[in-house]
Write a protein that holds these residues in place. Sequence first.
Motif, short mmCIF file in Angstrom:
data_model
loop_
_atom_site.label_atom_id
_atom_site.label_comp_id
_atom_site.label_asym_id
_atom_site.label_seq_id
_atom_site.Cartn_x
_atom_site.Cartn_y
_atom_site.Cartn_z
N UNK A 187 -10.44 0.02 -7.33
CA UNK A 187 -10.41 0.99 -6.33
C UNK A 187 -11.36 2.07 -6.55
N UNK A 188 -12.28 2.18 -5.82
CA UNK A 188 -13.25 3.17 -5.97
C UNK A 188 -14.03 3.68 -4.79
N UNK A 189 -14.62 4.82 -4.89
CA UNK A 189 -15.51 5.47 -3.88
C UNK A 189 -14.72 5.60 -2.70
N UNK A 190 -13.47 6.32 -2.52
CA UNK A 190 -12.87 6.39 -1.27
C UNK A 190 -13.55 8.04 -0.81
N UNK A 191 -13.49 7.97 0.62
CA UNK A 191 -14.24 9.04 1.32
C UNK A 191 -13.22 10.02 1.77
N UNK A 192 -13.17 11.10 0.65
CA UNK A 192 -12.18 12.10 0.65
C UNK A 192 -10.84 11.82 0.52
N UNK A 193 -10.09 10.67 0.94
CA UNK A 193 -8.92 10.41 0.56
C UNK A 193 -8.79 9.77 -0.75
N UNK A 194 -7.29 9.40 -1.07
CA UNK A 194 -7.12 8.87 -2.35
C UNK A 194 -7.52 7.52 -2.56
N UNK A 195 -7.71 7.25 -3.86
CA UNK A 195 -8.05 5.91 -4.47
C UNK A 195 -6.72 4.97 -4.09
N UNK A 196 -5.47 5.42 -4.41
CA UNK A 196 -4.25 4.74 -4.20
C UNK A 196 -3.02 5.90 -3.83
N UNK A 197 -2.42 5.49 -2.80
CA UNK A 197 -1.08 6.51 -2.50
C UNK A 197 -0.14 5.75 -2.15
N UNK A 198 1.25 5.95 -2.77
CA UNK A 198 2.22 5.22 -2.61
C UNK A 198 3.42 6.08 -2.45
N UNK A 199 4.42 5.76 -1.57
CA UNK A 199 5.60 6.63 -1.38
C UNK A 199 6.72 5.29 -1.73
#
Length: 557
Positions: A187-199
């Motif tokens: 996972x790479x180069x996200x635009x402002x957001x996170x590379x991984x987000x988990x709840x």
Amino acid sequence: MRPRSLPFAACLAVTFSALPALAATLEVGPGKAYAKPCAAIAAAKAGDTIEIDAAGSYDGDVCAWSTSGLTIRGVNGRPHIDAAGKSSQGKAIWVVAGDDTVIENVELSGCVVPDDNGAAIRQEGRNLTLRGAWLHHNQDGLLAGDKDGSTITLERCELSHNGAGDGYSHNLYVNHVDKLVITECWSHDAKIGHLLKSRAKETWVTYSRLTDQGGTASYELDLPNGGSAYVIGNLFHQSATTDNSSMISYLAEGAHAKNPGHDLYVVHNTFVSDAGNATFVRMGAAADPLRLVNNVFVGPGTPTNQAGATSLGNLTKGDPLLVDRAKFDYRLLPGSPAIDLGVDPGTSSGGVSLTPTRQYVHPTSSEPRVLHGAPDAGAYEVQGAAGGAGGAAGAGAGGSSAGGSSAGGSSAGGSSAGGSSAGGSSAGGSSAGGSSAGGASAGGASAGGSSAGGASAGGSSAGGSMAAGAPSAGSSAAGKSGAATAGAPSAGGTGGAAAGRAGGAGTAGASAGAVGAAAPEGDDGGCGCRVAPRATTGWIALLPLALVLRRRRATRA
């Protein structure tokens, strides 16, 4: 005259009425039965497989479905579906409301919607396995809503350049599910957001590369509601243009009733920050003491803000002598101070071993991690990586995993459908250290079959160690002996869905009830005979008998 043939006919009728429906393979592409994937998806029945030929043009072909048990697979290369200004239900290219879905070897891009949540895939059903996929330049890569009892697994996937630029859309965003498993992904180069987000209640991130590179990502890994989380054997990079100085954030939004665990294990990772003053692992106030073991930290900053963290075997200062930091090759050079610095990582509070068994190979693969003496700190053993591909290969523009998995051939360190794979997985064949759909696997996972030293999806695991310490969804860990290892989580949902493992992602997952798995004997329906076990091959054997009976009856008449 007594009609002798009636009892036989009655038995046959009962037997055939009890037979399971045979799954079909629907082909998509030039000269195939279906011109577009969504037409095949609409026609598919539960358990069917849809094969999409990469030679076709599928831009703007968006859809939603609620059919369960589908396997959707790219063949002859990796087919690309660009949203081309369209979306299904204003949500995504594909909206998946069915359960137990497997998606393999596809490229999805370009989904933009007015609410800034246009995703490549919107997961609304229970249990999704995503293998060898590339999701890029959407507002969200994969977006999954709340779903109790669901396991979401990504193997050998690439997520890049997703995000609407608002900070609320990410390369991957999974809400409240039972388990999220990420292995051998990039996972790479996200635009402002996170590379991984988990709840998720339980999150596994193993043998993967989460690198901001030249992007503007916020967190590399965000776990806002905690949960039991295992972060083992990964590469992390934070760019100078990051939108946030922390790399892993845990429990920033506080505890949640669906996530009783507040335990985070960060073990054998390599962190590199090019930002000013990083907090590599930022812990929320409600978190249990962090276990921070055998990591390498490069760049100015502090390993964690938590005063009570358990910190062992970490390299926090000096030059770790990485092979090529600028090209994200974080293997160790001979003479590195990280060599033999590590300690035994021990186990989690629940008794899960935290010792890695593999190490990341770029792009989206892994190789065995071989110990020689004390463990090295970081994501690599210098001995195990020196002669192999290791973390080599630079940043690139993404898509380096293009072509996905190998169908009908063999792949060294990769995946093979219908063939054999060294260090990978084989569907319908055998795999050394991998997973076998419908067969047996040594050291891996078996869907609908048996597993020696591994975990079984849809069955039970007898003997040996449990991959990644995480039992497979829909399986029984009863009778397991030996310690669990952090080799890789077992993927797949309920009912014998495809089983995954670090080190290889099968291109052909096992459907519910593998071929040759017999159900218990059934009632005779009052015809005075026993109904045969419902093996898939059993009814075929009855066809000659039916023909003979028909001929005898015609002769007597």
